[in-house]
Design a protein around this motif. Structure first.
Motif, PDB file in Angstrom:
ATOM      1  N   ASN A   7       0.825  -1.203   0.000  1.00 41.51           N
ATOM      2  CA  ASN A   7       0.000   0.000   0.000  1.00 41.51           C
ATOM      3  C   ASN A   7       0.861   1.255   0.000  1.00 41.51           C
ATOM      4  O   ASN A   7       0.628   2.174  -0.789  1.00 41.51           O
ATOM      5  N   GLN A   8       1.856   1.298   0.876  1.00 39.29           N
ATOM      6  CA  GLN A   8       2.711   2.478   0.969  1.00 39.29           C
ATOM      7  C   GLN A   8       3.586   2.656  -0.257  1.00 39.29           C
ATOM      8  O   GLN A   8       3.912   3.772  -0.637  1.00 39.29           O
ATOM      9  N   LEU A  11       0.151   1.516  -3.984  1.00 34.05           N
ATOM     10  CA  LEU A  11      -1.242   1.939  -4.102  1.00 34.05           C
ATOM     11  C   LEU A  11      -1.454   3.426  -3.824  1.00 34.05           C
ATOM     12  O   LEU A  11      -2.170   4.101  -4.572  1.00 34.05           O
ATOM     13  N   ALA A  12      -0.860   3.950  -2.757  1.00 34.38           N
ATOM     14  CA  ALA A  12      -1.035   5.370  -2.440  1.00 34.38           C
ATOM     15  C   ALA A  12      -0.435   6.267  -3.529  1.00 34.38           C
ATOM     16  O   ALA A  12      -1.100   7.229  -3.965  1.00 34.38           O
ATOM     17  N   PRO A  13       0.780   6.007  -4.020  1.00 38.50           N
ATOM     18  CA  PRO A  13       1.281   6.835  -5.131  1.00 38.50           C
ATOM     19  C   PRO A  13       0.460   6.686  -6.414  1.00 38.50           C
ATOM     20  O   PRO A  13       0.321   7.647  -7.175  1.00 38.50           O
ATOM     21  N   ALA A  14      -0.095   5.493  -6.665  1.00 35.53           N
ATOM     22  CA  ALA A  14      -0.936   5.309  -7.851  1.00 35.53           C
ATOM     23  C   ALA A  14      -2.210   6.139  -7.734  1.00 35.53           C
ATOM     24  O   ALA A  14      -2.674   6.736  -8.723  1.00 35.53           O
ATOM     25  N   ALA A  15      -2.787   6.214  -6.539  1.00 38.01           N
ATOM     26  CA  ALA A  15      -3.986   7.031  -6.333  1.00 38.01           C
ATOM     27  C   ALA A  15      -3.671   8.514  -6.530  1.00 38.01           C
ATOM     28  O   ALA A  15      -4.451   9.241  -7.150  1.00 38.01           O
ATOM     29  N   GLN A  16      -2.525   8.953  -6.043  1.00 35.45           N
ATOM     30  CA  GLN A  16      -2.127  10.350  -6.243  1.00 35.45           C
ATOM     31  C   GLN A  16      -1.905  10.645  -7.728  1.00 35.45           C
ATOM     32  O   GLN A  16      -2.317  11.701  -8.226  1.00 35.45           O
ATOM     33  N   MET A  50      -8.096   8.391  -0.236  1.00 32.75           N
ATOM     34  CA  MET A  50      -8.668   8.472   1.112  1.00 32.75           C
ATOM     35  C   MET A  50      -8.640   7.111   1.801  1.00 32.75           C
ATOM     36  O   MET A  50      -8.394   7.024   3.009  1.00 32.75           O
ATOM     37  N   ILE A  51      -8.868   6.057   1.055  1.00 34.34           N
ATOM     38  CA  ILE A  51      -8.849   4.707   1.641  1.00 34.34           C
ATOM     39  C   ILE A  51      -7.419   4.280   1.949  1.00 34.34           C
ATOM     40  O   ILE A  51      -7.126   3.789   3.036  1.00 34.34           O
ATOM     41  N   THR A  52      -6.504   4.481   0.995  1.00 36.99           N
ATOM     42  CA  THR A  52      -5.134   4.015   1.203  1.00 36.99           C
ATOM     43  C   THR A  52      -4.387   4.837   2.247  1.00 36.99           C
ATOM     44  O   THR A  52      -3.451   4.337   2.875  1.00 36.99           O
ATOM     45  N   ASP A  58       3.812  -0.381   8.161  1.00 33.76           N
ATOM     46  CA  ASP A  58       4.299  -1.435   9.050  1.00 33.76           C
ATOM     47  C   ASP A  58       4.937  -0.813  10.286  1.00 33.76           C
ATOM     48  O   ASP A  58       5.693   0.161  10.182  1.00 33.76           O
ATOM     49  N   PRO A  59       4.648  -1.367  11.473  1.00 34.27           N
ATOM     50  CA  PRO A  59       5.291  -0.826  12.679  1.00 34.27           C
ATOM     51  C   PRO A  59       6.781  -1.139  12.694  1.00 34.27           C
ATOM     52  O   PRO A  59       7.218  -2.167  12.179  1.00 34.27           O
ATOM     53  N   GLU A  60       7.531  -0.229  13.260  1.00 31.20           N
ATOM     54  CA  GLU A  60       8.972  -0.433  13.384  1.00 31.20           C
ATOM     55  C   GLU A  60       9.231  -1.536  14.410  1.00 31.20           C
ATOM     56  O   GLU A  60       8.555  -1.598  15.442  1.00 31.20           O
ATOM     57  N   PRO A  61      10.196  -2.410  14.162  1.00 31.84           N
ATOM     58  CA  PRO A  61      10.493  -3.450  15.157  1.00 31.84           C
ATOM     59  C   PRO A  61      11.062  -2.807  16.419  1.00 31.84           C
ATOM     60  O   PRO A  61      11.952  -1.951  16.357  1.00 31.84           O
ATOM     61  N   GLU A  62      10.515  -3.212  17.547  1.00 32.34           N
ATOM     62  CA  GLU A  62      10.963  -2.670  18.823  1.00 32.34           C
ATOM     63  C   GLU A  62      11.978  -3.605  19.452  1.00 32.34           C
ATOM     64  O   GLU A  62      11.953  -4.810  19.249  1.00 32.34           O
ATOM     65  N   GLU A  63      12.862  -3.018  20.238  1.00 32.06           N
ATOM     66  CA  GLU A  63      13.817  -3.837  20.965  1.00 32.06           C
ATOM     67  C   GLU A  63      13.079  -4.567  22.080  1.00 32.06           C
ATOM     68  O   GLU A  63      12.147  -4.050  22.662  1.00 32.06           O
ATOM     69  N   SER A  64      13.523  -5.738  22.357  1.00 31.92           N
ATOM     70  CA  SER A  64      12.863  -6.489  23.411  1.00 31.92           C
ATOM     71  C   SER A  64      13.313  -5.984  24.772  1.00 31.92           C
ATOM     72  O   SER A  64      14.308  -5.292  24.927  1.00 31.92           O
ATOM     73  N   PHE A  65      12.564  -6.337  25.779  1.00 35.67           N
ATOM     74  CA  PHE A  65      12.861  -5.910  27.138  1.00 35.67           C
ATOM     75  C   PHE A  65      14.205  -6.466  27.595  1.00 35.67           C
ATOM     76  O   PHE A  65      14.941  -5.812  28.313  1.00 35.67           O
TER      77      PHE A  65
END
Length: 90
Positions: A7-8, A11-16, A50-52, A58-65
């Protein structure tokens, strides 16, 4: 590759691009077909954008505790070797 990254990336650049193409097709005087469907193209691009845009990346990977606690142990170990009472100071 996940749907969010597709999507990022696509799809979003195609919609623009579709919105921009719709506006350009409204302003050009050569093709009656493009002029007739310029508003339709712009609206389809707008709705798609608007939909995209509502789909989060994607969330950034977090370091573990455990990694964070090991970093703190290393800081405390370093300060104990240096003889200072505060962690991380020399």
């Amino acid at each position: 590759m996940s749907f969010r990254s597709i999507n990022q990336r696509f799809l979003a650049p195609a919609a623009q691009s579709l919105m921009i193409f719709g506006i350009i097709s409204l302003c050009q005087p050569w093709s009656l077909f493009l002029h007739q469907y310029g508003v339709t193209l712009t609206l389809i691009g707008l709705i798609t954008f608007m939909i995209t845009s509502k789909i989060a990346p994607d969330p950034e990977p977090e370091e573990s505790f455990i990694d964070e606690s090991l970093d703190m142990l290393e800081l405390n170990d370093t300060s104990a070797k240096n003889g200072s009472g505060i962690a991380g100071t020399n």
